[in-house]
Design a protein around this motif. Structure first.
Motif, mmCIF file in Angstrom:
data_model
loop_
_atom_site.group_PDB
_atom_site.id
_atom_site.type_symbol
_atom_site.label_atom_id
_atom_site.label_comp_id
_atom_site.label_asym_id
_atom_site.label_seq_id
_atom_site.Cartn_x
_atom_site.Cartn_y
_atom_site.Cartn_z
ATOM 1 N N TRP A 242 0.776 -1.296 0.004
ATOM 2 C CA TRP A 242 -0.042 -0.023 0.024
ATOM 3 C C TRP A 242 1.081 1.188 -0.041
ATOM 4 N N PHE A 243 2.017 1.343 0.623
ATOM 5 C CA PHE A 243 2.941 2.299 0.875
ATOM 6 C C PHE A 243 4.137 2.016 0.368
ATOM 7 N N PRO A 244 5.131 2.929 -0.114
ATOM 8 C CA PRO A 244 6.588 2.830 -0.501
ATOM 9 C C PRO A 244 7.240 2.423 0.698
ATOM 10 N N SER A 245 8.182 1.294 0.792
ATOM 11 C CA SER A 245 8.750 0.845 1.841
ATOM 12 C C SER A 245 10.165 1.341 1.604
ATOM 13 N N SER A 246 11.064 0.507 2.322
ATOM 14 C CA SER A 246 12.712 1.196 2.501
ATOM 15 C C SER A 246 13.186 1.256 1.020
ATOM 16 N N SER A 247 13.562 2.314 0.363
ATOM 17 C CA SER A 247 14.340 2.408 -0.797
ATOM 18 C C SER A 247 15.588 1.573 -0.866
ATOM 19 N N VAL A 248 16.227 1.498 0.399
ATOM 20 C CA VAL A 248 17.340 0.831 0.310
ATOM 21 C C VAL A 248 17.158 -0.780 0.206
ATOM 22 N N ILE A 249 16.042 -1.233 0.744
ATOM 23 C CA ILE A 249 15.621 -2.797 0.591
ATOM 24 C C ILE A 249 15.208 -2.842 -0.931
ATOM 25 N N ALA A 250 14.429 -1.914 -1.335
ATOM 26 C CA ALA A 250 13.771 -1.933 -2.633
ATOM 27 C C ALA A 250 14.888 -1.758 -3.775
ATOM 28 N N ARG A 251 16.012 -1.181 -3.244
ATOM 29 C CA ARG A 251 17.349 -0.745 -4.176
ATOM 30 C C ARG A 251 16.807 0.315 -5.341
ATOM 31 N N HIS A 252 16.022 1.098 -4.537
ATOM 32 C CA HIS A 252 15.581 2.051 -5.578
ATOM 33 C C HIS A 252 16.419 3.133 -6.190
ATOM 34 N N PRO A 253 16.830 3.444 -7.484
ATOM 35 C CA PRO A 253 17.667 4.186 -8.040
ATOM 36 C C PRO A 253 17.789 5.324 -7.345
ATOM 37 N N ASP A 254 16.761 6.107 -6.762
ATOM 38 C CA ASP A 254 16.961 7.377 -6.401
ATOM 39 C C ASP A 254 17.883 7.557 -5.169
ATOM 40 N N VAL A 255 17.971 6.367 -4.435
ATOM 41 C CA VAL A 255 18.876 6.519 -3.286
ATOM 42 C C VAL A 255 20.309 6.380 -3.616
#
Length: 372
Positions: A242-255
């Motif tokens: 439902w909500f965005p979780s940790s970007s580090v766990i998701a390896r989101h490029p914005d981090v």
């Protein structure tokens, strides 16, 4: 006339009956309504309870768990710790180093050192899987102190001597603070590389912790806030959709900072062992890292005293001024608060300092030889 009246009376009776049925078709006795509400509430609570409960870890070596392939030691509490040795043989080593890996990593992610320097200085380095990672048994009762004691057990069973060096990266860097607190008498020196910050350490002035906290992505602000204030929701928060979780766990490029993105190709070798990192489950690894790392600490790193008052050893902190995972502002404050720490701020560097060419040699030479 009487017959007509009887027909009217019969029609009226049928109409009254239909009206009575319509009036009672949607009416429930109050007791029945309460029972339905209770059943619905119990169902909702059961669903919520299941949603926040992590799956049991798949322990390596168990009938349904992954196999054990690494050498392991048995710790004081009966758990097993997997490790990997690097460099020269420890019986010929002049310097013995324990390396503590970071978040979402394992024993294979050791600090990269040039073979020439390793041979020249006589360096032995051992990396290990922190509890729950790789092939080390999970520790669902993990505390700030437990990993420091795991490191002491590892050093003792591998016979590294009365004193050894410790180097930690990212979440492993944060664990070095616990080594400085709980086993300072065993340390010959220490290095923290891009160490994770707990924004609720009481030594931070409000403006410093607020500035660092706000420099995170919004989704990461929420992730660490949940880990701190509602640790029992950490598993659910990082698995729900439902909500965005940790970007580090998701390896989101914005981090990733610009330099981090340039260094990512150097990590392609991790694909050979990446499946092993969290093979025992995300809760025993990533989520417990967050709960312990961002929870309430029983000590404040900024209250620590210099473990080497006679300069018999040294402590170093390395950080990039473009680190988008762990903002640099709080590190600068720590460096001012603890002047006995040798602070190295790298212009343009992001979070992935160890992946940069030559950085491992630079860090180790500063620790062992005092070179800057």
């Amino acid at each position: 006339m009487a017959g007509v009246n009887r027909k009217i009376s019969a029609a009226s009776a049928r109409a009254h009956t239909r009206k009575s049925k319509q009036n009672t078709s949607f009416h429930f006795p109050s007791g029945m309504f309460r029972k339905i509400l209770v059943v619905m509430l119990m169902g909702l609570l059961a669903w919520a309870y299941q949603a926040i409960q992590p799956s049991p870890p798949k322990i390596c070596g168990s009938p349904d768990g992954p196999p054990v392939t690494a050498p392991r030691i048995k710790l004081r509490d009966g758990r097993h710790l997997a490790y990997k040795e690097h460099g020269v043989p420890k019986d010929k080593a002049k310097y013995r180093i324990v390396f503590v890996h970071g978040f979402d990593s394992c024993r294979h992610d050791a600090l990269r050192l040039s073979p020439e320097m390793v041979e020249e200085l006589g360096i032995y380095l051992v990396s290990f899987d922190r509890a729950g990672y790789g092939e080390s048994d999970p520790n669902l009762k993990r505390t700030l102190k437990s990993t420091a004691l795991d490191i002491e057990d590892l050093a003792d069973q591998l016979e590294l001597g009365p004193k050894f060096y410790v180097i930690g990266y990212s979440m492993g860097g944060q664990i070095v603070w616990t080594c400085l607190k709980y086993i300072p008498h065993r340390l010959a020196g220490a290095v923290l590389i891009s160490p994770v910050i707990n924004y609720w350490w009481p030594g931070f002035p409000d403006n410093v912790s607020r500035e660092g906290y706000n420099q995170q992505l919004s989704r990461d602000q929420w992730a660490v806030r949940v880990a701190h204030y509602a640790p029992w929701l950490t598993y659910w928060w990082n698995t729900q959709k439902w909500f965005p979780s940790s970007s580090v766990i998701a390896r989101h490029p914005d981090v990733f900072s610009p330099q981090d993105k340039e260094l990512l190709p150097k990590l392609l070798g991790r694909k050979q062992y990446e499946a092993q990192i969290k093979q025992q489950g995300n809760f025993a690894t990533l989520h417990l890292d967050m709960i312990v790392g961002f929870g309430k600490w029983e000590f404040d790193p900024m209250d620590l005293e210099n473990p080497f008052p006679s300069n018999e050893g040294s402590v170093h902190l390395w950080h990039g001024d473009q680190d988008w995972v762990v903002p640099v502002t709080p590190q600068r404050y720590i460096a001012k608060k603890l002047p006995w720490i040798h602070y190295h701020e790298l212009p343009g560097a992001g979070h992935m300092i160890p992946a940069a060419d030559g950085s491992g040699d630079l860090i180790v030479k500063a620790l062992l030889l005092g070179e800057h």
